[in-house]
Every structure is written in C-alpha cells, then in structure tokens.
Design a protein around this motif. Structure first.
Motif, PDB file in Angstrom:
ATOM      1  N   LEU A 206      -5.339 101.178  42.688  1.00  0.00           N
ATOM      2  CA  LEU A 206      -6.742 100.915  42.964  1.00  0.00           C
ATOM      3  C   LEU A 206      -6.902 100.751  44.466  1.00  0.00           C
ATOM      4  N   ASP A 207      -7.833 101.479  45.042  1.00  0.00           N
ATOM      5  CA  ASP A 207      -8.026 101.463  46.490  1.00  0.00           C
ATOM      6  C   ASP A 207      -9.532 101.425  46.749  1.00  0.00           C
ATOM      7  N   GLY A 208     -10.038 100.209  47.030  1.00  0.00           N
ATOM      8  CA  GLY A 208     -11.482 100.075  47.232  1.00  0.00           C
ATOM      9  C   GLY A 208     -12.222 100.430  45.960  1.00  0.00           C
ATOM     10  N   ASP A 209     -13.162 101.362  46.045  1.00  0.00           N
ATOM     11  CA  ASP A 209     -13.939 101.743  44.864  1.00  0.00           C
ATOM     12  C   ASP A 209     -13.296 102.910  44.122  1.00  0.00           C
ATOM     13  N   ARG A 210     -12.042 103.195  44.448  1.00  0.00           N
ATOM     14  CA  ARG A 210     -11.423 104.412  43.946  1.00  0.00           C
ATOM     15  C   ARG A 210     -10.141 104.135  43.160  1.00  0.00           C
ATOM     16  N   VAL A 211      -9.831 104.993  42.213  1.00  0.00           N
ATOM     17  CA  VAL A 211      -8.520 105.013  41.579  1.00  0.00           C
ATOM     18  C   VAL A 211      -7.812 106.250  42.103  1.00  0.00           C
ATOM     19  N   LEU A 212      -6.695 106.040  42.803  1.00  0.00           N
ATOM     20  CA  LEU A 212      -5.983 107.161  43.427  1.00  0.00           C
ATOM     21  C   LEU A 212      -4.689 107.444  42.674  1.00  0.00           C
ATOM     22  N   PHE A 213      -4.366 108.711  42.535  1.00  0.00           N
ATOM     23  CA  PHE A 213      -3.121 109.104  41.870  1.00  0.00           C
ATOM     24  C   PHE A 213      -1.956 108.954  42.840  1.00  0.00           C
ATOM     25  N   ARG A 214      -0.873 108.331  42.350  1.00  0.00           N
ATOM     26  CA  ARG A 214       0.323 108.150  43.180  1.00  0.00           C
ATOM     27  C   ARG A 214       1.400 109.152  42.845  1.00  0.00           C
ATOM     28  N   GLY A 215       1.315 109.763  41.689  1.00  0.00           N
ATOM     29  CA  GLY A 215       2.326 110.739  41.293  1.00  0.00           C
ATOM     30  C   GLY A 215       2.749 110.507  39.855  1.00  0.00           C
ATOM     31  N   ARG A 216       3.652 111.355  39.416  1.00  0.00           N
ATOM     32  CA  ARG A 216       4.141 111.253  38.054  1.00  0.00           C
ATOM     33  C   ARG A 216       5.162 110.141  37.954  1.00  0.00           C
ATOM     34  N   ARG A 217       5.150 109.448  36.819  1.00  0.00           N
ATOM     35  CA  ARG A 217       6.091 108.343  36.634  1.00  0.00           C
ATOM     36  C   ARG A 217       7.533 108.844  36.779  1.00  0.00           C
ATOM     37  N   ARG A 218       7.801 110.069  36.313  1.00  0.00           N
ATOM     38  CA  ARG A 218       9.182 110.543  36.388  1.00  0.00           C
ATOM     39  C   ARG A 218       9.499 111.144  37.757  1.00  0.00           C
ATOM     40  N   GLY A 219       8.497 111.231  38.630  1.00  0.00           N
ATOM     41  CA  GLY A 219       8.741 111.793  39.957  1.00  0.00           C
ATOM     42  C   GLY A 219       9.227 110.736  40.932  1.00  0.00           C
ATOM     43  N   VAL A 220      10.152 109.920  40.466  1.00  0.00           N
ATOM     44  CA  VAL A 220      10.684 108.830  41.290  1.00  0.00           C
ATOM     45  C   VAL A 220      12.193 109.010  41.420  1.00  0.00           C
TER      46      VAL A 220
END
Lengths: 392, 77
Positions: free
Chosen positions: A290-304
C-alpha cells in the motif's frame, strides 16, 4: 442458444472485414463457413475434450469455433507441452486453456464460451476499426482478445509477439493488446519513431504488472491513446482494469465489489480475490504494498531469491532498473552462487549512446547491496516467452 | 587456467560496479583490504568461472588476489 465463439462468428458473416494472422487472411464469412464445414464432420464429440494445437492461427480459430458448435471442449495445448493430462470427458461448448504457470505449475482451466463472451464489454467508441492482439492464441489473454475482436472489430490482426507494431497496425489501429513485456519490446525496437508510428486509440495490456516507467513512456509515445491495464488470469478471468495512467490500482477498490463481480482483499501482503466476500479468498500470488492511495504490485511471490541469507524480489529490482533513464527494458534473474546462494543478474536494453556506468550508479543509489545486480549484460532486445511474458 | 591478470581484472570489474574504479589491485592485495565483502567475492568467483567455463574450487579459502589466481576446477562434480 448461448452466444459462443461459433455463434459470434456466424453473426459476423454478413459484415465486411475478417481476421489476419500469420500472413493469411479470412473474411468473417469465410471463417464462419470453415467452422460450419468442420462442424459437419464432427460426430460424437459433444461433451468430450478435443486438443487443438496444430495449424495456422486462422485454422485454429476455425477449429475452436467448430468444436464450440459441436458441443465439445477444445483444449488449447501448447506445442510440445504434454505435462497436463487431458481427460476424455469435457465440458460442453468450452475451451480449456493452460495457465501460464505464473501462479504455480501450469494447469488446465476450463471456460465455457458463453461465460467468456458474456464478459466482453466494449465501449461504443472503441468498436469497429482494426484491432491488433499480440497475445499468443493459446493463452487466456489470447482467447479473450480473439473474442473481443470477433465481437467488436472490423479487422482483427492476431500478430506474432515479435511482429512490428507498424506492420500489424498498417497505419492505424483502434485497439492494440499486448503484455507489458511486448510493449517494452515495441518501444525498444523503435516503433516509437514518429515517422512510422501508427495511430492507436487504445493501448491495452495485461498478464504482467505495468510499471510506471512503461506507462509514462507509452503515454509519451502515444499521447492520444487511452492506456488500459487489465488485471486477469487464466484461473480467475478478468478482475479489473485501470486506465488512469498510474501503476497499480486505487486502494479504495479493496474490500469492494469490482464491476467484474470480484472482491479484492490484501492478506499478508498478497492480493486475494473472491467472487463473494463470504467465500474463502483465493491468493493470486501477486505481492502488493500500500502506497498512499494506491496498491502497487511488488512482484510474484515465487519471484524471490536468497542472496546471502536475505530475500530479493526480482520484480522490484527490474522495476528499479527500468526507472533508470538510460534503461529501456530489463530482465532480472538469480545466478547460483555456492558462496552466497545467489547473486542478482540482469539483462538490460540501453538507450543508444549510453553505458552501464550510469546503471550501476542508479542501482547503488536505489538498491541495497544484496539487491544490486552484480552481473549486468547489455542486450539489443529482451526475449519474449511463449506466453508473451518476459521477466520471471 | 586463472591468472593473476584474470583475477585483478575481475576484481576491478566488481569494484567499478561499486563506483570504485581508482583502487590499486595487485597480487598481494588481500580481499579484506580491498573492502570486498562476501557478495563481492561471490561476484568475482562467478566472473572467473564464466571465463574458465567451469566451476572453480574455492574450498582452500580466499584471502588474497593470488588465492583467486590459483583456483583450479572443481573435481567433485
């Protein structure tokens, strides 16, 4: 009769226009006739699975429509992919699509043509004209794009993911649909040259997260186009679309029913969806913040990956790389290391006349030491995978 | 065969990525005095392995540039 692919094609038979794909063209009438002819040869396939993996794109469209008319379940198998068992019994007038595997191992998801057609909603201003899809036909997005085109386009172009935008559009397109990776490739390959730039009214993308640098570059290159990012998957169908030019989606959409009828929630930093708030939500595998008024995608759970005992999100590193003004595109991966588990590697496409020094400096300023790409390879263009996706 | 020149070039490449292109590197330099951490050493090793086209055996320990130059291919598969 439920409106499916065959019925939709048949209704277009009297219209001008048709489908172009792979150097071949068929009018709507010719396609409907081909499908009807094939359907006359189908016998006893109703309720059974029939795999469709051979032929040109146009032959495959005709085969899909014929199987729909025959009451069979068509299975769009990718050439050489026999990892998914196809049972003999199928669902009537349906299509089975392999998921791209981004939410785990690829598996077969079945959709009735009626459900898929019912989900197609196109604003009146976007109907007609030339529509171009760069999505492979054997993906959920590819099938959706086919239906959008059959129901709304005059001319539908099913373009290869590596095709030129200028050639596919032939000067002008009402709607162009592709993954963010394909859009980056289009921008990298110089289709942004104003002299050869086709006029595009709507840019549609899905299948991967659309980051802010891509949205900004598209807006700069196609200043008059409406840019839409569709969040969908072969498991869930279309969930929502965003067209405000910003990455992610409004936080106000959480805990509310979207027009698709699907609820969005975030649990443990992962986007979850459900058809009803009383049902257990389904984890999408997409990590968000959550970033301010936005929901931002961080990536795929398995992309770690694990670097020296610390987690690195590959999509985050790729997003940071793409924010560097000299980086036109980036793909990030782990390089195995016996000493530290993995180190981060990256393939990047650089703007002409620039060097990696600026990229290293950008990464040093923006990334922790364990996140920083240690091996950076400059490539002319990034590969596009068989499902039209790039990184991961 | 990894030479001192290979090892020095790999370390310079890693240091350049850290924005430290002006560091004097020679055979007797220790990795510690060059301020190379474990991630940096892993990066150096990967560069040398890519050049050698095979995995290198670092089990004898890596303390100096000369240690890197003396690395031999792994024999344990």
């Amino acid at each position: 009769m439920t409106l499916g692919l065959f019925t939709a094609l048949t209704r277009r038979a009297a219209s001008a226009g048709g489908i172009e794909a792979g150097g071949e063209r068929a009018t709507w009438a010719e396609l409907a006739e081909r499908a009807a002819e094939q359907n006359r040869r189908h016998d006893g396939v109703a309720g059974r699975c029939v795999t469709v993996h051979d032929g040109t794109p146009i032959e495959r469209v005709a085969a899909l429509a014929a199987l729909d008319a025959a009451g069979a379940q068509a299975v769009l198998a990718r050439a050489g992919d026999d990892t998914v068992a196809v049972t003999a019994a199928g669902e009537a007038s349906a299509v089975g699509i392999l998921s791209s595997g981004t939410t785990g191992a690829p598996h077969l998801q079945t959709w009735s043509w009626g459900t898929l057609v019912a989900a197609v909603r196109v604003p009146a201003a976007s109907r007609g004209g030339r529509w171009v899809s760069f999505y492979p036909l054997d993906t959920f997005a590819g099938v959706q794009a086919l239906l959008f085109g059959v129901l709304s386009a005059d001319e539908l172009v099913l373009a290869d993911a590596r095709a030129s935008l200028a050639t596919a559009c032939d000067g002008e397109a009402r709607v162009v649909m592709a993954t963010p990776s394909i859009w980056r490739r289009i921008l990298v390959l110089g289709d942004g040259d104003p002299d050869t730039l086709p006029r595009v009214q709507v840019i549609s993308m899905g299948g991967e997260a659309a980051d802010q640098p891509l949205l900004d570059r598209l807006a700069q290159t196609f200043p008059h186009a409406r840019i839409v990012h569709v969040y969908a998957s072969s498991e869930l169908g279309s969930v929502f679309s965003v067209s405000d030019g910003r990455a992610g989606f409004p936080q106000a959409w959480l805990e509310t029913r979207r027009p698709s009828g699907i609820w969005l929630t975030v649990t443990d930093g992962v986007l979850h969806v459900s058809r009803d708030p009383s049902e257990p939500p389904i984890a999408t595998g997409d990590e968000v913040r959550l970033d301010g008024d936005r929901v931002l995608f961080r990536g795929r759970r398995r992309g770690v990956i694990n670097v020296g005992g610390r987690k690195v999100r590959l999509e985050h590193v790729a997003a940071v790389l793409r924010e560097a003004p000299v980086v036109l595109d980036a793909r990030v991966y782990g390089i195995p290391s016996r000493l530290v588990g993995s180190i981060v590697g990256a393939d990047i496409v650089l703007a002409a006349g620039t060097a990696t020094d600026a990229v290293h400096a950008h990464c040093r300023a923006r990334l922790a030491a364990h996140e920083r790409p240690r091996r950076i390879t400059v490539v002319p263009v990034l590969p596009i995978g068989p499902t039209g996706k790039g990184n991961l | 065969m990894i030479t001192v020149e290979h090892a020095v070039a790999a370390i310079r490449e890693v240091l350049a990525g850290k924005g430290r292109s002006d560091v004097d590197v020679h055979a007797d330099s220790t990795l510690a005095e060059l301020d190379l951490d474990s991630l940096d050493v892993a990066e150096v090793l990967i560069i040398l392995e890519q050049q050698a086209g095979t995995e290198l055996d670092e089990s004898g320990g890596l303390r100096t540039v000369a240690d890197l130059a003396g690395l031999r291919p792994r024999t344990d598969g």
